[in-house]
Every structure is written in C-alpha cells, then in structure tokens.
Scaffold this motif. Sequence first.
Motif, PDB file in Angstrom:
ATOM      1  N   ALA A   1       6.413   7.944   4.162  1.00  0.00           N
ATOM      2  CA  ALA A   1       6.492   8.123   2.711  1.00  0.00           C
ATOM      3  C   ALA A   1       5.259   7.548   2.023  1.00  0.00           C
ATOM      4  CB  ALA A   1       7.760   7.456   2.175  1.00  0.00           C
ATOM      5  N   SER A   2       4.802   6.402   2.520  1.00  0.00           N
ATOM      6  CA  SER A   2       3.621   5.773   1.915  1.00  0.00           C
ATOM      7  C   SER A   2       2.382   6.643   2.091  1.00  0.00           C
ATOM      8  CB  SER A   2       3.398   4.399   2.549  1.00  0.00           C
ATOM      9  OG  SER A   2       2.228   3.788   2.049  1.00  0.00           O
TER      10      SER A   2
ATOM     11  N   SER B   1       7.650   4.777  11.144  1.00  0.00           N
ATOM     12  CA  SER B   1       8.840   4.579  10.334  1.00  0.00           C
ATOM     13  C   SER B   1       8.843   5.565   9.167  1.00  0.00           C
ATOM     14  CB  SER B   1       8.891   3.149   9.793  1.00  0.00           C
ATOM     15  OG  SER B   1       7.876   2.938   8.830  1.00  0.00           O
TER      16      SER B   1
ATOM     17  N   ASP C   1       9.436   4.841   6.148  1.00  0.00           N
ATOM     18  CA  ASP C   1       8.741   4.198   5.023  1.00  0.00           C
ATOM     19  C   ASP C   1       7.225   4.398   5.114  1.00  0.00           C
ATOM     20  OD1 ASP C   1      11.080   3.324   3.882  1.00  0.00           O
ATOM     21  OD2 ASP C   1      10.989   1.320   4.748  1.00  0.00           O
ATOM     22  N   SER C   2       6.672   4.256   6.334  1.00  0.00           N
ATOM     23  CA  SER C   2       5.225   4.427   6.484  1.00  0.00           C
ATOM     24  C   SER C   2       4.815   5.875   6.234  1.00  0.00           C
ATOM     25  CB  SER C   2       4.784   3.987   7.886  1.00  0.00           C
ATOM     26  OG  SER C   2       5.326   4.822   8.893  1.00  0.00           O
TER      27      SER C   2
END
Length: 333
Positions: A35-36, A30, A32-33
């Motif tokens: 970006a993390s 994803s 988000d993952s």
Amino acid sequence: MGLPKFTRPKDEVKSCNLYVANCGPGVGLSLDSIASAFSLFGTVKGVYPADNSGCRVIVSYNDESSAQAALMALDRKPCPDLGGRSLHIRYSVQRSMGQVNTTDSVQVSLEASELNIPGIYLIHDFVSAQEEEQLLAAVDVRLWHSLAKRRVQHYGYEFCYDIRNVNTQQQLGELPSFVSCVLEKIPVFKKRDDAADVSLDQLTVNEYPAGVGLSPHIDTHSAFEGSIYSLSLSGPCIMEFRRYSDMDGDKDSESCDKSSSFIRKAIYLPPRSMLLLSGEGRYAWQHYIPHHKIDMVKDTVIRRGSRRVSFTFRKVRKGQCECDYPQFCDSQR
C-alpha cells in the motif's frame, strides 16, 4: 464480512483496481508495504489478496487516474520500494455478489461437523507437541524417497503411484514402533464412527515443502479398506473435498471437464490434528490440498510452514471392494 471479489474486465477497460502479480505475503511483501509503495500514485483504498497463493494482490485506488499512473510506471518494471521486484499488473474490476463464482472460493470449516460430509471426522491436538517432535525426529533419520514435488516413506506395504495400488504379496514388515503413541489413540474414533477400522497395517509418510499440495483423488477402493486416518504435523494446511455428480464419478482429477458439476467444501487442518475419512467421505469425495503458501481461513491469512508432514494410516484390502458407491469404485466398474 468477506473480502471483495475481483475479476478481469472485458475489453481491458480501465478501472480503479489493479491486479498485481509477483507481489504479496507469499513473496515476503506485507500488504502495508505494498500500500505504501502504490500510494505514490494516489490514495490507496485497500490492498487485498487476489487469491490464496499469497503471490498476487488487488490494489484498489479511489480514482481511475491513480490506477492508470501506477500501471504505466510499474508494470513489468522493477519497483524500488518493493525490493526491486518486477511486477506484472493489469486492470481488475470488483464483482457484484451475483457475479461471484462459487468454484473460485470456498468457505473453510474449522470443525468436521461444519462440513456436513458423512464419514469425515477431525480431532484437534490428537498428539502432544512432544509426541509431534518425536515422530518428526523418527522419520527424519530414515530414508526418504523423492517424488516430483514431495518426499515419502512407506511402512507395512508400499503404495505404487504408477498403478495407484499396493502389492499385497510384498509386505515391508510391521508398522514401526515409533507410531505406537498414535495407534493406541486411534480407537477413540470408535466413539464417533462405530464402523471405524482400527486394525491398520499400512503407513505412508508425506513431506510437503511450503506451497506444495496434493492433487484431487479418491484413494483406490480396491487398495484399502474403509477408514483412512491422516495425522498432520509441523505445518497447517487446507484440505478440500469435491464430489462430482454420479455420471462423473469415473473421471480422474486430471481429465475432468471444467464444466462438470460438483460440490466443493474445505476444512482447516492445524498441526497435530487427526482426520478420519470413512463411508461416503472416503468412497465418494475427492480430497486434495491446494498448492498454496497462504491460506484464507475465516478471512484470516494463515501462512503454511516451511514443511508439513502427514502420517496416513490405512488397512490394505485383501479382496474386492463392495461399497455402496459403485460409480466411484474401481472394483465394481
């Protein structure tokens, strides 16, 4: 508002932005993952799809030093925070609107009227979910023939891919009874196109695995009459259309010079929709399906299904084509 556009910098100058391959929703990661994982090296301003493949992203930092640290730490090395996936990274720079090449991206229409291509029509929910299930079940118990990247079935007449035509002397039989629910609805297109052919005698069923598309082509003029109907089942896709200038009309999709001028448009085909190609849209525009697992539709990421099955209905031509587009016509060239 559209997503920012990026390109490779000249002379590999450093940048706040990183192009990251083998990374994205298409490989199960994803945004988000991602970006993390990259935030370990600095403040991540955003993560964007680099293209429609779903396998490449742009990671944008607030500062150049963070991007450099991430590139040095992760390029061609397994990333433990992303499942141990080995990433391929290089610098990228944002393009100004004046730099954006319109051949790199295309606005995707949701309705055929938005395309403004004469002879192309689309009807959503042409068959019901129950009819879709019955059609898929009917072909899945029949014999498939394997091509390089997809499987096919032919009814009425076999389409010979080596000559891009049909042998009119070898009829396979009538169209199967399981498509009667489709054939009885096709005359509704007469309300949209008075010249639409509804007496069809050839059917090709294509099964496309996830990510597999179709190369640009114009269905051979001498093989089929003017109306081609394509029913999309099981999974969505984007169909693109390309028209070259008249002087380039005889060029095959594999041999076209990249510099040839052409107009490019696209439409979203949801499951259970029926597309009609007729007139100019059938005779003068190449159509194709990009080889993507992820499509961008109005800035929305749409993942293709595990399979897409199309039912393409046509009428075999018995004589020469005498269309109004001789520059694209094999009968008149």
